[in-house]
Design a protein around this motif. Structure first.
Motif, PDB file in Angstrom:
ATOM      1  N   MET A  55      34.198  31.545  54.162  1.00  0.00           N
ATOM      2  CA  MET A  55      34.995  31.748  52.953  1.00  0.00           C
ATOM      3  C   MET A  55      34.069  31.747  51.734  1.00  0.00           C
ATOM      4  N   GLN A  56      34.341  32.665  50.811  1.00  0.00           N
ATOM      5  CA  GLN A  56      33.459  32.742  49.646  1.00  0.00           C
ATOM      6  C   GLN A  56      33.754  31.622  48.658  1.00  0.00           C
ATOM      7  N   GLN A  57      32.827  31.450  47.726  1.00  0.00           N
ATOM      8  CA  GLN A  57      32.987  30.409  46.709  1.00  0.00           C
ATOM      9  C   GLN A  57      34.202  30.727  45.843  1.00  0.00           C
ATOM     10  N   GLY A  58      34.854  29.689  45.351  1.00  0.00           N
ATOM     11  CA  GLY A  58      36.091  29.886  44.613  1.00  0.00           C
ATOM     12  C   GLY A  58      35.904  30.111  43.125  1.00  0.00           C
ATOM     13  N   ILE A  59      37.034  30.197  42.457  1.00  0.00           N
ATOM     14  CA  ILE A  59      37.070  30.445  41.013  1.00  0.00           C
ATOM     15  C   ILE A  59      36.636  29.177  40.271  1.00  0.00           C
ATOM     16  N   GLN A  60      35.732  29.365  39.311  1.00  0.00           N
ATOM     17  CA  GLN A  60      35.228  28.246  38.504  1.00  0.00           C
ATOM     18  C   GLN A  60      35.619  28.365  37.032  1.00  0.00           C
ATOM     19  N   CYS A  61      36.182  29.517  36.667  1.00  0.00           N
ATOM     20  CA  CYS A  61      36.621  29.718  35.280  1.00  0.00           C
ATOM     21  C   CYS A  61      37.802  30.679  35.278  1.00  0.00           C
ATOM     22  N   VAL A 110      52.771  40.723  40.766  1.00  0.00           N
ATOM     23  CA  VAL A 110      51.469  40.067  40.623  1.00  0.00           C
ATOM     24  C   VAL A 110      50.502  40.708  41.612  1.00  0.00           C
ATOM     25  N   ARG A 111      49.304  41.038  41.139  1.00  0.00           N
ATOM     26  CA  ARG A 111      48.273  41.544  42.036  1.00  0.00           C
ATOM     27  C   ARG A 111      46.939  40.897  41.677  1.00  0.00           C
ATOM     28  N   LEU A 112      46.256  40.441  42.713  1.00  0.00           N
ATOM     29  CA  LEU A 112      44.911  39.886  42.555  1.00  0.00           C
ATOM     30  C   LEU A 112      43.929  40.911  43.082  1.00  0.00           C
ATOM     31  N   LYS A 113      42.885  41.174  42.325  1.00  0.00           N
ATOM     32  CA  LYS A 113      41.844  42.064  42.845  1.00  0.00           C
ATOM     33  C   LYS A 113      40.504  41.711  42.226  1.00  0.00           C
ATOM     34  N   GLN A 114      39.454  42.117  42.907  1.00  0.00           N
ATOM     35  CA  GLN A 114      38.104  41.907  42.387  1.00  0.00           C
ATOM     36  C   GLN A 114      37.522  43.253  42.001  1.00  0.00           C
ATOM     37  N   GLY A 115      36.870  43.273  40.835  1.00  0.00           N
ATOM     38  CA  GLY A 115      36.182  44.477  40.392  1.00  0.00           C
ATOM     39  C   GLY A 115      37.131  45.564  39.932  1.00  0.00           C
ATOM     40  N   GLY A 116      36.547  46.739  39.682  1.00  0.00           N
ATOM     41  CA  GLY A 116      37.321  47.867  39.186  1.00  0.00           C
ATOM     42  C   GLY A 116      37.062  48.130  37.720  1.00  0.00           C
ATOM     43  N   GLY A 117      37.748  49.113  37.206  1.00  0.00           N
ATOM     44  CA  GLY A 117      37.575  49.495  35.797  1.00  0.00           C
ATOM     45  C   GLY A 117      38.455  48.666  34.880  1.00  0.00           C
ATOM     46  N   HIS A 118      38.601  49.143  33.633  1.00  0.00           N
ATOM     47  CA  HIS A 118      39.423  48.401  32.667  1.00  0.00           C
ATOM     48  C   HIS A 118      40.817  49.009  32.512  1.00  0.00           C
ATOM     49  N   GLY A 119      41.020  50.220  33.040  1.00  0.00           N
ATOM     50  CA  GLY A 119      42.345  50.834  32.982  1.00  0.00           C
ATOM     51  C   GLY A 119      42.908  50.966  31.583  1.00  0.00           C
ATOM     52  N   GLY A 120      42.024  51.079  30.586  1.00  0.00           N
ATOM     53  CA  GLY A 120      42.483  51.206  29.205  1.00  0.00           C
ATOM     54  C   GLY A 120      42.813  49.879  28.541  1.00  0.00           C
ATOM     55  N   HIS A 121      42.638  48.764  29.248  1.00  0.00           N
ATOM     56  CA  HIS A 121      42.944  47.440  28.683  1.00  0.00           C
ATOM     57  C   HIS A 121      41.749  46.984  27.841  1.00  0.00           C
ATOM     58  N   ASN A 122      41.989  46.796  26.543  1.00  0.00           N
ATOM     59  CA  ASN A 122      40.884  46.477  25.627  1.00  0.00           C
ATOM     60  C   ASN A 122      40.225  45.141  25.919  1.00  0.00           C
ATOM     61  N   GLY A 123      40.993  44.174  26.386  1.00  0.00           N
ATOM     62  CA  GLY A 123      40.416  42.880  26.734  1.00  0.00           C
ATOM     63  C   GLY A 123      39.457  43.001  27.906  1.00  0.00           C
ATOM     64  N   LEU A 124      39.899  43.712  28.956  1.00  0.00           N
ATOM     65  CA  LEU A 124      39.030  43.925  30.118  1.00  0.00           C
ATOM     66  C   LEU A 124      37.804  44.738  29.746  1.00  0.00           C
ATOM     67  N   ARG A 125      38.002  45.760  28.926  1.00  0.00           N
ATOM     68  CA  ARG A 125      36.888  46.622  28.514  1.00  0.00           C
ATOM     69  C   ARG A 125      35.793  45.787  27.846  1.00  0.00           C
ATOM     70  N   ASP A 150      39.936  31.080  48.819  1.00  0.00           N
ATOM     71  CA  ASP A 150      40.761  31.684  49.866  1.00  0.00           C
ATOM     72  C   ASP A 150      41.654  32.750  49.222  1.00  0.00           C
ATOM     73  N   PHE A 151      41.010  33.838  48.794  1.00  0.00           N
ATOM     74  CA  PHE A 151      41.697  34.870  48.020  1.00  0.00           C
ATOM     75  C   PHE A 151      42.743  35.608  48.854  1.00  0.00           C
ATOM     76  N   GLN A 152      42.443  35.805  50.136  1.00  0.00           N
ATOM     77  CA  GLN A 152      43.398  36.503  50.999  1.00  0.00           C
ATOM     78  C   GLN A 152      44.686  35.701  51.155  1.00  0.00           C
ATOM     79  N   LYS A 153      44.556  34.404  51.289  1.00  0.00           N
ATOM     80  CA  LYS A 153      45.749  33.549  51.419  1.00  0.00           C
ATOM     81  C   LYS A 153      46.593  33.633  50.149  1.00  0.00           C
ATOM     82  N   PHE A 154      45.920  33.606  48.989  1.00  0.00           N
ATOM     83  CA  PHE A 154      46.641  33.736  47.715  1.00  0.00           C
ATOM     84  C   PHE A 154      47.417  35.054  47.690  1.00  0.00           C
ATOM     85  N   MET A 155      46.736  36.144  48.055  1.00  0.00           N
ATOM     86  CA  MET A 155      47.389  37.456  48.049  1.00  0.00           C
ATOM     87  C   MET A 155      48.582  37.469  49.000  1.00  0.00           C
TER      88      MET A 155
END
Length: 194
Positions: free
Chosen positions: A1-7, A105-120, A181-186
């Motif tokens: 299992m990968q390391q978890g969320i720290q922030c 609700v959707r959890l995902k890693q990576g990807g673009g910003h989809g026009g969201h200024n905060g993500l950008r 455990d990202f898969q379990k969360f999803m």
């Protein structure tokens, strides 16, 4: 299992006139975690935001609400994560998502910003797209010319209820994110809502 969320970084705009807007669901999520686990969120000048530390059996995690306004969220995200040497893969950004129905609700890693200024701005400031995103669906107003007014307004009562359920359900499974455990969360959260 990968390391978890720290922030966990919840996106929104500071100030009373924005607090009930759809664009602020990221703030709502961080506020809910702080409320549940009695975490005090305090203004921290060097991080340009309000911060607190969530400490659970599953792990420890910084909570951050950037007070820089949405389109400068990266300044705050970068300041805290560099200071504590947190890798993008251990960061979760919580934001409103126009491309999902209200309450989904959707959890995902990576990807673009989809026009969201905060993500950008966060992608630009971190120099990475590899952080996790918790996308809280707010639905789409139907036409792109209506988006700004829509995200900066209150949800309907029905949509508000759906968003509160989405936030509650996601907060119920926060341990899985801290453990990595990202898969379990999803599996738990994606099956709910739309």
């Amino acid at each position: 299992m990968q390391q978890g969320i720290q922030c966990i970084i919840g996106l929104g705009n500071p100030g009373g006139k924005y607090q009930d807007n759809r664009h602020n669901v990221g703030f709502w999520f961080v506020d809910e975690l702080a409320r549940r686990y009695s975490v005090s969120l305090r203004p921290e000048g060097k991080f340009f935001g309000e911060t607190g530390k969530l400490e659970l059996a599953a792990g420890k995690c910084w909570l951050l609400k950037p007070m820089t306004y949405m389109n400068r969220s990266g300044k705050s995200a970068n300041a805290l994560t560099r200071f504590y040497r947190i890798s993008p893969e251990n960061i979760l950004v919580v934001h409103d998502e126009l491309d999902l129905p209200a309450g989904a609700v959707r959890l995902k890693q990576g990807g673009g910003h989809g026009g969201h200024n905060g993500l950008r701005d966060i992608i630009s400031a971190l120099g990475s797209r590899d952080f996790w995103r918790l996308r809280l669906g707010i639905d789409h107003p139907g036409h792109r010319d209506k988006v700004t007014g829509y995200v900066l307004s209150r949800p309907s009562r029905e949509d508000q209820h759906k968003l509160e359920l989405a936030i509650d359900t996601s907060a119920d499974h926060i341990d899985d994110l801290l453990k990595g455990d990202f898969q379990k969360f999803m599996n738990q959260v994606h099956s709910r809502g739309a």
